[in-house]
Design a protein around this motif. Structure first.
Motif: not given
Length: 184
Positions: A97-107, A109-112, A151-159
């Motif tokens: 598989l492709v392993y994501i070693d890091g993923i980030a959105s600009a501050p 763009n973060r709803q929190i 951010v676990e809920k985000f990954y769950e929401s992405q399936g």
């Protein structure tokens, strides 16, 4: 490489066009000058990530590593580092598989951190691209990653499938996409 992607502008929910490109020094510079202080100020869990190191000593020196960024109006909106050859699926033994070693959105763009966020969909677009790379590599859309807490809920929401905490990886929760089926 430049792929046009669509994001949603947070202030009015209008679809805007952005570019997904290979990670370059300009993106690292944006991270350092525009992101890092805000990540630290707001105690974000990725505040210690060193994208300079990731670019210079990981991506540029290891052929199995690839880096990508999303740009909108000349500014970096998202970053991703993937590994393409050495990780195996936990859902299907013996499959890569492709392993994501890091993923980030600009501050911004973060709803929190900002409501409404400047742009919505950055993380989703990066995840979708990781699946595309997986398909291109013959891995049938399989993608895995360890999630930072919160951010676990985000990954769950992405399936993505929650495969539980990984004691070998600081007890971070491991997520994986299974095979992407073609619509019939």
């Amino acid at each position: 490489m430049r792929i046009e992607v669509r994001l949603i502008r947070g202030q009015d929910n209008i679809i805007v066009e952005a570019d997904l490109v290979k990670l370059a020094q300009k993106h690292v510079d944006d991270y350092i000058s525009r992101w890092k202080d805000k990540l630290t100020l707001y105690e974000q869990e990725d505040k210690f990530w060193d994208w300079e190191f990731k670019l210079q000593f990981v991506i540029n020196r290891q052929p199995n590593r690839e880096g990508y960024a999303i740009e909108y109006e000349g500014e970096t909106q998202g970053l991703m580092l993937i590994e393409t050859q050495m990780h195996g699926s936990r859902l299907v033994e013996g499959k890569r598989l492709v392993y994501i070693d890091g993923i980030a959105s600009a501050p911004s763009n973060r709803q929190i951190l900002q409501r409404p966020p400047r742009l919505k969909g950055v993380g989703s677009v990066l995840l979708a691209f990781a699946r595309t790379r997986s398909i291109e590599l013959g891995y049938e859309g399989r993608v895995g990653l360890h999630s930072l807490p919160g951010v676990e809920k985000f990954y769950e929401s992405q399936g993505m499938i929650d495969l539980g905490e990984d004691e070998d990886y600081d007890d971070l929760v491991y997520f994986e996409y299974g095979v992407r089926r073609s619509p019939t």
